[in-house]
Scaffold this motif. Structure first.
Motif, PDB file in Angstrom:
ATOM      1  N   PHE A   6      36.155  44.687  49.707  1.00  8.21           N
ATOM      2  CA  PHE A   6      37.452  44.004  49.765  1.00  8.21           C
ATOM      3  C   PHE A   6      37.400  42.794  50.695  1.00  8.21           C
ATOM      4  O   PHE A   6      37.971  41.754  50.378  1.00  8.21           O
ATOM      5  CB  PHE A   6      38.536  44.982  50.211  1.00  8.21           C
ATOM      6  CG  PHE A   6      39.920  44.441  50.054  1.00  8.21           C
ATOM      7  CD1 PHE A   6      40.531  44.420  48.815  1.00  8.21           C
ATOM      8  CD2 PHE A   6      40.617  43.937  51.140  1.00  8.21           C
ATOM      9  CE1 PHE A   6      41.807  43.921  48.650  1.00  8.21           C
ATOM     10  CE2 PHE A   6      41.894  43.434  50.993  1.00  8.21           C
ATOM     11  CZ  PHE A   6      42.490  43.423  49.747  1.00  8.21           C
ATOM     12  N   ILE A   7      36.712  42.911  51.847  1.00  9.44           N
ATOM     13  CA  ILE A   7      36.688  41.777  52.776  1.00  9.44           C
ATOM     14  C   ILE A   7      35.821  40.629  52.265  1.00  9.44           C
ATOM     15  O   ILE A   7      35.893  39.527  52.794  1.00  9.44           O
ATOM     16  CB  ILE A   7      36.267  42.178  54.208  1.00  9.44           C
ATOM     17  CG1 ILE A   7      34.848  42.716  54.247  1.00  9.44           C
ATOM     18  CG2 ILE A   7      37.242  43.133  54.811  1.00  9.44           C
ATOM     19  CD1 ILE A   7      34.367  43.030  55.654  1.00  9.44           C
ATOM     20  N   GLU A   8      35.017  40.884  51.225  1.00 10.36           N
ATOM     21  CA  GLU A   8      34.250  39.816  50.575  1.00 10.36           C
ATOM     22  C   GLU A   8      35.030  39.179  49.427  1.00 10.36           C
ATOM     23  O   GLU A   8      34.622  38.149  48.902  1.00 10.36           O
ATOM     24  CB  GLU A   8      32.947  40.382  50.000  1.00 10.36           C
ATOM     25  CG  GLU A   8      31.972  40.853  51.029  1.00 10.36           C
ATOM     26  CD  GLU A   8      30.757  41.515  50.410  1.00 10.36           C
ATOM     27  OE1 GLU A   8      30.841  41.967  49.244  1.00 10.36           O
ATOM     28  OE2 GLU A   8      29.740  41.597  51.093  1.00 10.36           O
ATOM     29  N   ASN A   9      36.145  39.775  49.049  1.00  7.56           N
ATOM     30  CA  ASN A   9      36.933  39.360  47.894  1.00  7.56           C
ATOM     31  C   ASN A   9      37.484  37.946  48.076  1.00  7.56           C
ATOM     32  O   ASN A   9      37.802  37.511  49.172  1.00  7.56           O
ATOM     33  CB  ASN A   9      38.089  40.356  47.721  1.00  7.56           C
ATOM     34  CG  ASN A   9      38.782  40.201  46.401  1.00  7.56           C
ATOM     35  OD1 ASN A   9      38.927  39.100  45.887  1.00  7.56           O
ATOM     36  ND2 ASN A   9      39.224  41.305  45.845  1.00  7.56           N
ATOM     37  N   GLU A  10      37.611  37.230  46.976  1.00  3.94           N
ATOM     38  CA  GLU A  10      38.144  35.868  47.001  1.00  3.94           C
ATOM     39  C   GLU A  10      39.602  35.812  47.465  1.00  3.94           C
ATOM     40  O   GLU A  10      40.037  34.817  48.027  1.00  3.94           O
ATOM     41  CB  GLU A  10      38.019  35.234  45.605  1.00  3.94           C
ATOM     42  CG  GLU A  10      36.608  34.869  45.230  1.00  3.94           C
ATOM     43  CD  GLU A  10      36.001  33.817  46.142  1.00  3.94           C
ATOM     44  OE1 GLU A  10      36.695  32.845  46.498  1.00  3.94           O
ATOM     45  OE2 GLU A  10      34.830  33.973  46.512  1.00  3.94           O
ATOM     46  N   LYS A  11      40.357  36.899  47.224  1.00  2.00           N
ATOM     47  CA  LYS A  11      41.765  36.920  47.635  1.00  2.00           C
ATOM     48  C   LYS A  11      41.907  36.850  49.152  1.00  2.00           C
ATOM     49  O   LYS A  11      42.922  36.389  49.665  1.00  2.00           O
ATOM     50  CB  LYS A  11      42.448  38.195  47.133  1.00  2.00           C
ATOM     51  CG  LYS A  11      42.546  38.283  45.638  1.00  2.00           C
ATOM     52  CD  LYS A  11      43.153  39.604  45.226  1.00  2.00           C
ATOM     53  CE  LYS A  11      43.151  39.771  43.724  1.00  2.00           C
ATOM     54  NZ  LYS A  11      43.655  41.085  43.312  1.00  2.00           N
TER      55      LYS A  11
END
Length: 180
Positions: A6-11
């Motif tokens: 999640f912390i790598e996610n574009e969002k």
């Protein structure tokens, strides 16, 4: 694993940009090491050693090249601890959506976290500690230490993290109650 993805996610890119983080991929690596440091109660130097030793752990964390412990300490000291708190709390608000209901009940835990900043085992002056924005703390379990007090607030029924607060030293819980 879900949090690391999640912390790598574009969002989440907007959160990093909002707080002035320019090299996102580098920041994510150091944030993962910091999360492992807090979650497993290991010193950062121990986390780095484990990552170097275990290819499975590197694959799980999504870290191809492990920085040395000096690089981790230097990078983490670039930003104000309040920035880390704000980033983590913003990520938690995006990752976990608390249930909407009239009466919220929370579980709070405050734990002292020791920082191993003296890897060369030399005397550190109070002036140098002040420059690093660190303080001495005392806890019954650790005795005197240099580090932080990490306060985690969870929603009672789902145990979803609502907030993580970091305070230098080990202030008494009554002093940080209003902020929590």
């Amino acid at each position: 694993g879900k949090v690391f993805k999640f912390i790598e996610n574009e969002k989440i890119k907007d959160i990093y940009n909002h707080y002035g983080i320019t090299k996102r991929s580098t920041f994510v690596i150091y944030l993962k090491i910091f999360f492992m440091h807090i979650f497993f109660s290991y010193r950062i130097s121990d986390v780095v050693n484990e990552l170097n030793r275990s290819s499975k752990l590197r694959k799980f964390a999504g870290i191809s090249e492990v920085p040395n412990e000096n690089q981790v300490y230097e990078y983490l000291s670039r930003y104000d601890p309040d920035i880390y708190c704000k980033i983590v709390n913003s990520i938690l608000r995006k990752f976990f959506k608390p249930h909407k209901r009239r009466k919220d009940v929370y579980i709070t835990d405050a734990t002292p976290v020791e920082c191993d900043i003296n890897i060369l085992r030399k005397y550190i002056t109070q002036k140098h500690l002040k420059k690093l924005r660190l303080k001495f703390g005392y806890s019954n379990s650790k005795g005197y230490f240099i580090g932080y007090k990490v306060t985690v607030v969870l929603e009672k029924t789902t145990r979803i993290p609502i907030s993580i607060l970091i305070h230098p030293g080990a202030p008494n819980d009554s002093k940080i109650f209003d902020e929590v």
